[in-house]
Scaffold this motif. Structure first.
Motif, mmCIF file in Angstrom:
data_model
loop_
_atom_site.group_PDB
_atom_site.id
_atom_site.type_symbol
_atom_site.label_atom_id
_atom_site.label_comp_id
_atom_site.label_asym_id
_atom_site.label_seq_id
_atom_site.Cartn_x
_atom_site.Cartn_y
_atom_site.Cartn_z
ATOM 1 N N ALA A 194 0.835 -1.198 0.000
ATOM 2 C CA ALA A 194 0.000 0.000 0.000
ATOM 3 C C ALA A 194 0.870 1.249 0.000
ATOM 4 O O ALA A 194 2.047 1.216 0.370
ATOM 5 C CB ALA A 194 -0.911 -0.017 1.218
ATOM 6 N N ALA A 195 0.290 2.350 -0.398
ATOM 7 C CA ALA A 195 1.019 3.617 -0.425
ATOM 8 C C ALA A 195 1.424 4.016 0.986
ATOM 9 O O ALA A 195 0.703 3.745 1.945
ATOM 10 C CB ALA A 195 0.142 4.699 -1.039
ATOM 11 N N PRO A 196 2.584 4.634 1.165
ATOM 12 C CA PRO A 196 3.025 5.045 2.506
ATOM 13 C C PRO A 196 2.110 6.115 3.075
ATOM 14 O O PRO A 196 1.559 6.945 2.352
ATOM 15 C CB PRO A 196 4.439 5.596 2.256
ATOM 16 C CG PRO A 196 4.441 5.993 0.819
ATOM 17 C CD PRO A 196 3.542 5.025 0.113
ATOM 18 N N SER A 197 1.951 6.097 4.385
ATOM 19 C CA SER A 197 1.076 7.069 5.039
ATOM 20 C C SER A 197 1.813 8.333 5.437
ATOM 21 O O SER A 197 1.202 9.346 5.770
ATOM 22 C CB SER A 197 0.452 6.444 6.289
ATOM 23 O OG SER A 197 1.460 5.993 7.187
ATOM 24 N N GLY A 198 3.121 8.309 5.422
ATOM 25 C CA GLY A 198 3.904 9.484 5.793
ATOM 26 C C GLY A 198 5.377 9.222 5.592
ATOM 27 O O GLY A 198 5.789 8.103 5.307
ATOM 28 N N TRP A 199 6.190 10.285 5.739
ATOM 29 C CA TRP A 199 7.623 10.144 5.566
ATOM 30 C C TRP A 199 8.301 11.290 6.314
ATOM 31 O O TRP A 199 7.656 12.283 6.688
ATOM 32 C CB TRP A 199 8.006 10.160 4.091
ATOM 33 C CG TRP A 199 7.764 11.475 3.393
ATOM 34 C CD1 TRP A 199 8.606 12.539 3.331
ATOM 35 C CD2 TRP A 199 6.581 11.873 2.681
ATOM 36 N NE1 TRP A 199 8.052 13.559 2.614
ATOM 37 C CE2 TRP A 199 6.805 13.174 2.203
ATOM 38 C CE3 TRP A 199 5.368 11.250 2.393
ATOM 39 C CZ2 TRP A 199 5.847 13.863 1.474
ATOM 40 C CZ3 TRP A 199 4.434 11.935 1.658
ATOM 41 C CH2 TRP A 199 4.675 13.224 1.199
ATOM 42 N N GLU A 312 5.903 2.117 -4.155
ATOM 43 C CA GLU A 312 4.552 2.238 -3.625
ATOM 44 C C GLU A 312 4.023 3.672 -3.677
ATOM 45 O O GLU A 312 2.805 3.895 -3.571
ATOM 46 C CB GLU A 312 4.503 1.739 -2.180
ATOM 47 C CG GLU A 312 4.806 0.256 -2.024
ATOM 48 C CD GLU A 312 6.298 -0.054 -2.086
ATOM 49 O OE1 GLU A 312 7.102 0.904 -1.993
ATOM 50 O OE2 GLU A 312 6.656 -1.235 -2.269
ATOM 51 N N ASN A 313 4.908 4.657 -3.844
ATOM 52 C CA ASN A 313 4.448 6.049 -3.862
ATOM 53 C C ASN A 313 3.463 6.320 -4.991
ATOM 54 O O ASN A 313 2.656 7.247 -4.916
ATOM 55 C CB ASN A 313 5.646 6.999 -4.004
ATOM 56 C CG ASN A 313 6.462 7.100 -2.739
ATOM 57 O OD1 ASN A 313 5.998 6.777 -1.647
ATOM 58 N ND2 ASN A 313 7.704 7.539 -2.865
ATOM 59 N N ALA A 316 -0.078 6.652 -3.934
ATOM 60 C CA ALA A 316 -0.451 7.696 -2.982
ATOM 61 C C ALA A 316 -1.376 8.701 -3.665
ATOM 62 O O ALA A 316 -1.180 9.075 -4.814
ATOM 63 C CB ALA A 316 0.793 8.396 -2.453
ATOM 64 N N SER A 319 -0.999 13.219 -1.337
ATOM 65 C CA SER A 319 -0.005 13.382 -0.272
ATOM 66 C C SER A 319 1.281 14.034 -0.758
ATOM 67 O O SER A 319 2.145 14.356 0.030
ATOM 68 C CB SER A 319 0.332 12.019 0.344
ATOM 69 O OG SER A 319 1.000 11.201 -0.604
#
Length: 437
Positions: A194-199, A312-313, A316, A319
């Protein structure tokens, strides 16, 4: 080609490497001297887009094409497989000083099915904005390989490239450069996460080392390679310099740009959009852009860090991570607004300082079914060396040719030397035999 022929091809790279400081702040230009022209891609194929999809000429992945584009749309055709993502980009190159009458003037690239449905990630759009003037801009559309998504089937697709211009803007045809890049799919059973939720989004401390001269290029094809450090260049009003930074999987890029004092022709004046910075992906789509005013004395801006580069980005939404979806060369375009020329001396470039930080250790690449080398994506040792040495792509190619030539010369020298030793050894042996015979 002989050794001397190969050497003659590599000498310009040496000269270029020694002449990186040419055109930097303090270098005077002749009054009214034109800005350097955009360098087109070596080997670009001429193509003529059609007014109707029925007559659209074919484009091929891995190729670069050159066309001209007046306000309006042109169509091209792609024959795509069902195992890869595809990126189609267009770079519009206005005439220097061309009139841009509206902030909405710009470029749009769409990828669609034969039924006219837009693919996810399409259209891609970029505008000139207010105040920065006529400069090269890029936009891209994507056919994203995604389970149960649209545009997954193999077959014919159409590319629609549109130049948007207001009634009072320059309406003459401008060059447009088209590229088609194919990204292979993942190995069977390697479903993307899944796409990352934050970085990590806190900007790092900008580097404070002594600046090193690096003259930017005229566009994507001769952009100057940079890495972490402080870099010095100069800009004339209306000029855009291009740079490129290799970002591997897991890495982030932070950018700071500063203008120092110019030579003023008026005591009190300013440009509300004096400095503009745009960061592009390896497939020439905008990741981020920002601008600020300039009064001829000092200005600066900072782009927020990119997301760590990750496959995965691409999934997103909203975001800001979507641009950092593939490793490769990321491009930085820095522009000094045309209006700055109303209160500064055009003959002396305004000093520009770039502070770049590449964060993160390079991670393992995704499990692609094929290598990325043919796609133009990914980062290898040659790319890292080009960044350390500050080479453009043409210079890096010439440097590689030079290394190959020197290897040939060294191998030839070794072979000749070995042969001479064998001949001398044979003579000595014959002489000894003559003396003992």
């Amino acid at each position: 080609m002989g050794v001397m022929g190969r050497l003659s091809r590599t000498l310009p790279a040496v000269a270029a490497a020694l002449g990186l400081a040419a055109g930097l702040p303090g270098t005077a230009y002749a009054a009214g001297e034109p800005l350097p022209a955009y360098r087109t891609a070596d080997g670009a194929r001429p193509v003529q887009g059609a007014e109707s999809s029925a007559d659209a000429p074919a484009l091929e992945p891995g190729a670069v094409y050159g066309d001209t584009l007046a306000p309006g749309s042109r169509f091209y055709r792609l024959n795509l497989d069902d195992t890869s993502s595809v990126y189609v980009s267009a770079v519009l190159v206005p005439k220097p000083g061309a009139r841009i009458d509206s902030g909405g003037d710009g470029l749009e690239v769409s990828l669609m099915t034969t039924a006219g449905r837009s693919c996810p990630g399409s259209p891609g759009r970029t505008t000139f904005g207010y105040g920065l003037g006529a400069r090269p801009i890029g936009a891209a559309a994507v056919r994203l390989l995604q389970e149960d998504g649209d545009c997954q089937q193999a077959g014919v697709y159409y590319v629609k490239v549109t130049r948007e211009a207001s009634r009072n803007s320059d309406r003459s045809p401008w060059p447009v450069e088209l590229t088609v890049s194919r990204e292979p799919g993942l190995k069977t059973g390697s479903a993307p996460a899944a796409a990352p939720s934050g970085w990590p989004s806190t900007p790092p401390q900008p580097p404070a080392s002594e600046p090193v001269a690096r003259e930017g290029g005229t566009g994507f094809n001769d952009a100057r390679a940079l890495g972490t450090g402080v870099w010095r260049d100069g800009l004339r009003p209306g000029q855009t310099r291009f740079y490129r930074v290799p970002l591997d999987w897991g890495q982030q890029l932070s950018v700071g740009a500063e203008l120092a004092a110019a030579r003023l022709t008026k005591d009190f004046a300013s440009a509300s959009t004096g400095l503009g910075v745009t960061l592009y992906t390896p497939y020439r789509s905008v990741v981020d852009d920002k601008d600020t005013g300039y009064d001829g004395r000092q200005a600066g801006l900072t782009l927020p860090p990119t997301a760590p580069v990750a496959y995965e980005n691409r999934f997103a939404k909203g975001s800001g991570a979507g641009g950092a979806r593939v490793a490769g060369w990321y491009y930085l375009a820095v522009t000094l607004g045309e209006k700055v020329g109303e209160f500064t001396e055009d003959a002396v470039p305004v000093p520009l300082t770039l502070r770049l930080t590449v964060q993160g250790k390079a991670a393992a690449p995704p499990p692609y079914a094929e290598g990325l080398a043919r796609s133009g994506f990914g980062v290898d040792d040659a790319d890292r060396a080009a960044a350390r040495e500050g080479l453009t792509q043409p210079e890096a190619a010439q440097a590689a040719d030079r290394r190959a030539t020197m290897g040939t010369v060294a191998a030839g020298g070794f072979g000749t030397g070995t042969l001479l030793l064998l001949v001398l050894g044979g003579w000595l042996l014959l002489a000894r035999r003559g003396r003992t015979g």
